[in-house]
Design an enzyme around this catalytic site. Structure first.
Site, mmCIF file in Angstrom:
data_model
loop_
_atom_site.group_PDB
_atom_site.id
_atom_site.type_symbol
_atom_site.label_atom_id
_atom_site.label_comp_id
_atom_site.label_asym_id
_atom_site.label_seq_id
_atom_site.Cartn_x
_atom_site.Cartn_y
_atom_site.Cartn_z
ATOM 1 N N ARG A 75 -14.538 -5.123 14.411
ATOM 2 C CA ARG A 75 -14.209 -5.754 15.697
ATOM 3 C C ARG A 75 -15.368 -6.628 16.146
ATOM 4 O O ARG A 75 -15.184 -7.719 16.682
ATOM 5 C CB ARG A 75 -13.883 -4.709 16.763
ATOM 6 N N ASP A 130 -7.695 -28.040 25.625
ATOM 7 C CA ASP A 130 -6.825 -27.494 24.572
ATOM 8 C C ASP A 130 -6.579 -28.621 23.574
ATOM 9 O O ASP A 130 -5.886 -29.595 23.875
ATOM 10 C CB ASP A 130 -5.517 -26.989 25.186
ATOM 11 N N LYS A 187 -1.163 -23.475 14.663
ATOM 12 C CA LYS A 187 -0.517 -24.770 14.540
ATOM 13 C C LYS A 187 -1.140 -25.595 13.415
ATOM 14 O O LYS A 187 -1.051 -25.225 12.252
ATOM 15 C CB LYS A 187 -0.561 -25.480 15.894
#
Length: 387
Positions: A57, A182, A207
């Site tokens: 993690r 973004d 994407k």
């Protein structure tokens, strides 16, 4: 890792995409970073960490390779990889904001981003308001004394609006706010917001970065090392990290990002031109068209205009839905940025969460994610779908 040639010249984007953070494995010489599918690491005595790794993690070598690559591609100092784009956004907002702070968000944004502000962050005392970020004066007018973040998408989702990043960066700097961009629709190949004055770049790596519709992921990149350290603390404390296999898939996609984006952009340009001339199309949204309101700014801050095209259809909402249903080569589906072409109805699909708000999208809107297939085949499919 130095991102320069031996002579001292910076490496080009295409070279960085393949080599930054991607050193051959020291044990075997494998030219692709291994998938370290591991949760914990043997320590050489208490506190004796090998390479700083103790628990995946906190850090994982596969994720580290991706994070170094992301930072290099965006020209930043620190990259951080997450389980999804929204996980990255959530970590960013909880790092930057406290109750009572205010955020300016775009009037044209991804529905999931809007939902995060309106349904989640607002419950914890963070205020937000909407502005047309393509108009710097509107952004300035939306500022409040407690404005800590200005949030921008450019090109925006789904109306392909363009924001002048450098102009809004100046407004943010003067106001003492952070500018978050973004960059999902453009990818770092087409646009690098940090170089234009942004403080943070956000990606859904699902994407264009992944590029093959086979992985979900997110990323943050910053140029300020102090902010990078804060984000890394919260990334570890909150835990929505990219798993090693997901990180590896995104890295594999990034290696071909430049050549894919060139084809996406070329195909989308041809399609936008065809739609502009089609009698059943009332409006086309593509920043590569000279008539697009943001065309000149896009040409200034982008290498090319990307693979996303939206358009409105004569006949209203039902006609738009019928176009989506009749398409065959364009797959009806959410998401974007894969090698295959997708078509969707934003009002009923990706942006349903914005219904009834200032971010509601036109009901007759169709959004295309133009893939890298033969453009002639794509044009033929759209022609038959429009009828």
């Amino acid at each position: 890792m130095s991102h320069q040639h031996p002579e001292g010249h910076p490496q080009s984007f295409e070279t960085l995409a393949i080599h930054a953070g991607q050193e051959a494995d020291s044990l075997t010489g494998a030219v692709v970073p291994p998938i370290y599918q591991v949760s914990t690491y043997k320590q050489d005595g208490v506190g004796g960490l090998r390479g700083g790794y103790e628990y995946s993690r906190s850090a994982n070598p596969t994720r580290t390779a991706l994070e170094e690559n992301l930072a290099a591609l965006e020209g930043g100092r620190r990259g951080l990889a997450f389980a999804s784009g929204l996980a990255a956004e959530d970590c960013l907002l909880r790092t930057l904001l406290v109750p009572g702070d205010h955020v300016v968000i775009p009037d044209d944004a991804y529905g999931g981003t809007f939902r995060l502000f309106a349904k989640v962050v607002e419950r914890w005392g963070v205020e937000w308001s909407v502005a047309d970020t393509s108009d710097p004066a509107a952004v300035r007018a939306a500022l409040r004394p407690r404005t800590k973040v200005i949030w921008v998408e450019t090109p925006s989702n789904p109306l392909l609006g363009i924001t002048d990043i450098a102009a809004v960066a100046d407004i943010a700097r003067t106001a003492g706010a952070r500018l978050v961009v973004d960059n999902t629709f453009a990818s770092p190949y087409l646009q690098q917001p940090l170089a234009l004055g942004a403080d943070v770049v956000v990606h859904s790596t699902t994407k264009y970065m992944g590029g093959h519709s086979d992985v979900v992921g997110g990323a943050l990149v910053v140029s300020d090392t102090g902010l990078g350290d804060e984000l890394a603390f919260h990334q570890n404390a909150m835990g929505a990290i990219a798993g090693p296999f997901d990180a590896w898939l995104v890295m594999r996609g990034i290696k071909t990002l430049a050549v894919r984006m060139d084809r996406h952009s070329a195909n989308a340009t041809r399609i936008a031109e065809m739609l502009t001339a089609h009698p059943k199309v009332t409006r086309v949204y593509y920043p590569g068209l000279p008539e697009h309101a943001g065309h000149e700014i896009a040409a200034k801050q982008m290498r090319a205009f990307g693979g996303m095209v939206s358009f409105q259809v004569a006949g209203g909402e039902e006609a738009a839905v019928e176009v989506c249903d009749r398409a065959r080569l364009f797959t009806l589906g959410e998401s974007l940025g894969g090698v295959e072409s997708l078509i969707e109805h934003p009002g009923r699909m990706t942006h349903a969460s914005a219904a009834g708000s200032a971010l509601e999208v036109p009901a007759d809107l169709v959004r295309l994610s133009v893939g890298i297939e033969s453009v002639d085949d794509l044009l033929m499919d759209l022609s038959q779908a429009l009828g």
